[in-house]
Design an enzyme around this catalytic site. Structure first.
Site, PDB file in Angstrom:
ATOM      1  CD  GLU A 209      30.234  39.033   7.044  1.00 20.64           C
ATOM      2  OE1 GLU A 209      29.644  40.136   7.035  1.00 20.64           O
ATOM      3  OE2 GLU A 209      30.500  38.415   8.084  1.00 20.64           O
ATOM      4  CE  LYS A 343      28.203  36.941  14.514  1.00 20.08           C
ATOM      5  NZ  LYS A 343      29.606  37.423  14.572  1.00 20.08           N
TER       6      LYS A 343
END
EC number: 4.2.1.11
Length: 432
Positions: A209, A343
């Site tokens: 990330e 999500k």
């Protein structure tokens, strides 16, 4: 003219070099939408199914040609002639066509790609921005806000090849007056952290990330080095910048022994001991948000953690709730957590995602919009955050274009809104 005339799917690559699904939705008017499904590394066991081919001779079994075929054959046939403006109907047709509880026949990756591409096509048909269309779908037309970013600047756990057990250490630029200023502050801290790590002879390679992934003596050391970086960048920790963590505790929970095993620093905890450990970190550092602080099935432990910390710390359920209203409802009823991570691909459609956000807000929970560790250049979550006025977004560090693409889209939206751009900062965080 808003009717779907064609749907085309393909296999593309995500940020980890694995295949994922991209879908194009065409309308009779010529309007068009394109979207890609993300993919997680540390995943909740109750997430909707991500369909992979399993052919070890191709992409190590991770191909998505089955999901692509499901779109090009089954889903396309069912949706041609349907109005893209009726998102709930589009999503329900796909859910019914799949016919399984967790979307295992076609895959949530296939269904999500079409769901999001349809929303983009509908926004183009209406000649509005995607976030404006999402607000309409959400039943909150004209209500927008720019989210406070949680910036993941040190990666551990499943997101990095190092000895740090806790998965994400994040900064929140709460002293900023606008999203643009928050982004600048985060970038300056990120670059300051690189210098701090280099000066200590530590690795400045990055994880999935975009955060740095050094080996550290303890998880607390990650917080300590971030504090140095914040101060080196000219900011005051606790005033200008607060901290957040994603423990992803399911990844280091030993179910057989009932312990949380921080192997990187040689410590083991019971559920309550680990919550107490997190509480001590919160006393030492201005940590205002903790995600997945226990195993996804440890509901008794989460109750203790919520009672212990929930009045002053945001207790976020990711693997715990998996963007699922049935599971979230149980958490709300039992006083488990006070925030949900959102999500798309955990549940598989835009409509179900909006339902989870609404349920959370109606219960006084916060909703944090999130990326996955396997991402693409698709920036839909930026529009989702603004269009639902969610208030917080988690989309990685300040490098890697798969992360920065979301920040850049938020900059564009802020510019588009001009004087109407609202940025509430720290007040968006539960307990602050």
């Amino acid at each position: 003219m808003s009717k779907i005339s064609k749907i085309l799917a393909r296999e593309i690559m995500d940020s980890r070099g694995n295949p994922t699904v991209e879908a194009d939705v065409y309308l009779e008017s010529g309007a068009f939408g394109r979207a890609a499904a993300p993919s997680g590394a540390s995943t909740g066991s109750r997430e909707a199914l991500e369909l992979r081919d399993g052919d070890k001779a191709r992409y190590l079994g991770k191909g998505v040609l089955k999901a692509v075929a499901a779109i090009n054959v089954n889903i396309q046939a069912a949706l041609i002639g349907q109005s893209a403006l009726d998102q709930a109907n589009i999503d329900q047709i796909m859910i019914d066509l799949d016919g399984t509880e967790n979307k295992e026949q076609f895959g949530a990756n296939a269904i999500l790609a079409v769901s999001l591409a349809n929303a983009k096509a509908a926004a183009n048909e209406k000649k509005v921005q995607l976030f404006e269309h999402i607000a309409d779908l959400n039943g909150t037309p004209g209500v927008y806000s720019l989210p406070l970013p949680m910036m993941n600047i040190i990666n551990g756990g499943e997101h990095a090849d190092n000895n740090v057990d806790i998965q994400e250490f994040m900064v929140q630029p709460v002293g900023a007056k606008s999203f643009r200023e928050a982004l600048r502050m985060g970038a300056e801290i990120f670059h300051a952290l690189k210098k701090v790590l280099s000066s200590k002879g530590m690795s400045t390679s990055v994880g999935d990330e975009g955060g740095f992934a050094p080996n550290l003596e303890s998880n607390a050391d990650a917080l300590a080095v971030i504090k140095v970086a914040v101060e080196a960048a000219g900011y005051e920790l606790g005033k200008d910048v607060t901290l957040a963590m994603d423990c992803a505790a399911s990844e280091f929970y030993d179910a057989d022994k009932g312990i949380y095993d921080l192997t990187g620093e040689g410590k083991q905890f019971t559920a309550n001991e680990f919550s107490d450990f997190l509480g001590e970190l919160c006393k030492e550092y201005p940590i205002v948000s903790i995600e997945d602080g226990l195993d996804e099935s440890d509901w008794d432990g989460f109750k203790y953690q919520t009672d212990l910390l929930g009045d002053k710390v945001q207790i976020v359920g990711d693997d715990l709730f998996v963007t699922n209203t049935k599971i979230l409802a149980r958490g709300i009823e039992n006083g488990i957590g006070n925030s949900i991570l959102i999500k798309f691909n955990q549940i598989g459609t835009l409509t179900e995602t909006l339902a989870a956000i609404k349920m959370a807000k109606d219960a006084g929970f916060t909703a944090v919009i999130s990326h996955r560790s396997g991402e693409t250049e698709d920036a839909t979550i930026a529009d989702l955050a603004v269009g639902t006025a969610a208030g917080q977004i988690k989309t990685g560090s300040l490098c890697r274009s798969d992360r920065v693409s979301k920040y850049n889209q938020l900059l564009r939206i802020e510019e588009f809104l001009g004087d109407k751009a609202i940025f509430n900062g720290l007040s968006e965080v539960k307990g602050q």
